[in-house]
Structures are given as C-alpha cells and as structure tokens.
Enzyme design. Sequence first.
Site, PDB file in Angstrom:
ATOM      1  N   ASP A  21       0.834  -1.201   0.000  1.00  0.00           N
ATOM      2  CA  ASP A  21       0.000   0.000   0.000  1.00  0.00           C
ATOM      3  C   ASP A  21       0.871   1.255   0.000  1.00  0.00           C
ATOM      4  OD1 ASP A  21       0.986  -0.420   2.564  1.00  0.00           O
ATOM      5  OD2 ASP A  21      -0.968  -0.698   3.494  1.00  0.00           O
ATOM      6  N   ASN A  60      -7.485  -2.753  14.617  1.00  0.00           N
ATOM      7  CA  ASN A  60      -8.906  -2.893  14.253  1.00  0.00           C
ATOM      8  C   ASN A  60      -9.128  -4.018  13.232  1.00  0.00           C
ATOM      9  OD1 ASN A  60      -7.848  -1.815  11.925  1.00  0.00           O
ATOM     10  ND2 ASN A  60      -9.318  -0.159  11.721  1.00  0.00           N
ATOM     11  N   HIS A  91      -7.499  -4.448  10.324  1.00  0.00           N
ATOM     12  CA  HIS A  91      -7.244  -4.149   8.904  1.00  0.00           C
ATOM     13  C   HIS A  91      -5.982  -4.874   8.413  1.00  0.00           C
ATOM     14  CE1 HIS A  91      -4.596  -0.279   9.623  1.00  0.00           C
ATOM     15  NE2 HIS A  91      -3.853  -1.365   9.637  1.00  0.00           N
ATOM     16  N   GLU A 132      -9.718  -1.242   5.529  1.00  0.00           N
ATOM     17  CA  GLU A 132     -10.352  -0.962   6.811  1.00  0.00           C
ATOM     18  C   GLU A 132     -11.668  -1.740   6.916  1.00  0.00           C
ATOM     19  OE1 GLU A 132      -8.608   0.465   8.882  1.00  0.00           O
ATOM     20  OE2 GLU A 132      -7.645   2.296   8.204  1.00  0.00           O
TER      21      GLU A 132
END
Length: 270
Positions: free
Chosen positions: A70, A138, A140, A145
């Site tokens: 990314d 979280n 991801h 996300e």
Amino acid sequence: MEILIRDTPEEVALAAADIVSAYVRRALPGAGCVLGLATGSTPVATYQELIRRHREEGLSFAGLTAFCLDEYIGLPREHQESYFRFIRDNFTAHIDIDDAVFSPDGMDPQPWKAAQRYDEAIREAGGIDVQILGIGSNGHIGFNEPGSPLRGRTRVETLHPQTIRDNARFFENDVEDVPTHAITQGLGTILDADHLVLLATGENKAYAVHSLVEGPITTSIPASMLQLADKATVIVDESAASMLREREYYRHREELRPSWLGPDMRPIED
Ligand code: PGA
C-alpha cells in the site's frame, strides 16, 4: 491456516524469515520470485533478519521483484514516511534486488487509475508468491479498513480514525499530518498471492488476531479473509496469542508438523 506461536517478537521474525528464505532459495533462475512487502513496525525485525542472511549467509534476491502492499495518497516517494521509502530504507536498499521494487503512485492526480494500473502490474509479474502482512489493531490488512470488499482489487481507501491515531507516532504524534487516504492492494488482490504470512506481536493485537483466526469471515475484520487462503501462516508472540481459544492445539499441531514439510508449506523434496 498455520498458527505459529513464539515466545518473543524476535522469534516471530525468525520464523517469518524462514518462510521468505525458502521462497527466495527455491526461485528458479529466470522464473524469479515475487515478494509482497508490508510496512509498519512489526515486519521490520523480519527484514533485518533477511538482510543479515543476505550479508552473512549469501541469501541472494537477485532477479526477484517486490511489490509494496500500500501507499499513502499525497506523499511523494522521497517523503520520509512514504511506504516506498520505508521499504527501501528498512529492507530493499540493503539487499541485491536490483531496484525491482514497485509501489502504488500516491501522487497520481487520478489515484483510482494508479490503483488499477498497480493491480495489473502485479498480475503481469505473474502474481505474488509470498506476501508479508501486518494487522491493525482494528483488524485491517494493508489499508483495507472495516467494511472493505472481501474480493476487492487494488483501490483507494479512507483511513479509519483508529489507524490515523495508530500511525500518528510516525508523524511526530500529530494526527493532522497523517494522510487521510491511501492506495491499497484489495483483499481479493492479497488473496491471489500464493502464500500469506501475517505477523502480529503485542497485546494490542490480541483481539484482532483472535478475530482473524477464530471469528467469522467478515468485512468488519478484513484480515479474517485469510481463512479463505489456501496457504496462510499467522505468526504471533505470546501476547498477541493471548486471546486464542485453541492456542494449545495450535502448539500441539506444530509439534507434530510433518518433518517433510518446509516452512513454505511445500514438501522439502519438491
Ligand atoms: P504495525 O502496523 O506493524 O506498525 O503495528 C500494522 C498495520 O497497521 O498493518
């Protein structure tokens, strides 16, 4: 999915380096091998161990290609916190990979087109053989996300406020300086890799690790799509493993792992 539980983060890095080294050593001249590289603090120790093996044991990456997972939108490649720069400074500048390292173009005024091009470039390179992954607190992976399409391709994503808070430490703790968007390989793109190797250390990853390994497959925990992968290895330290219900079984299964099976989950003699 293999779950490897190690006492310390250093041992997590050794186990991950064993898998990557197996792919690199088996790369046939001409056929090459395509590495998928993740940014973040967790994989750094793995990269350091691979650099050590390159320097001291002659592990050669010549002829290989690497794709970053990314990239932030709006940071030029030379920016200290661009993911391209991170991967170069922490890994690829120290090995013999001949600059064959690609990352999404976070400065393209049409980032969705840059994302599409990147997805095609991975395909044209023959797909990723071994993909290193971290996991956000979280759940991801990459910048996918919660709510990310499970079969999504490389695309533009809006960072979750939790991710912005987590990453502010790289921007002198100023959340205002953290980019709000990124280009990320999609979950479907990641799933196309031959072997997914996810690393997690520390207690703040324990819930995400439990959810990814033992929870339902859900866009709420994007990393849970690893359950769909043919070959996935999750390597965690004791703290990150602390919420795994079946951790004793995972240890038992590793103790009884067939001796003919390599770290890359291929028979050693193949
Ligand atoms: P970390 O980041 O390795 O710095 O914890 C992982 C991630 O957010 O994917």
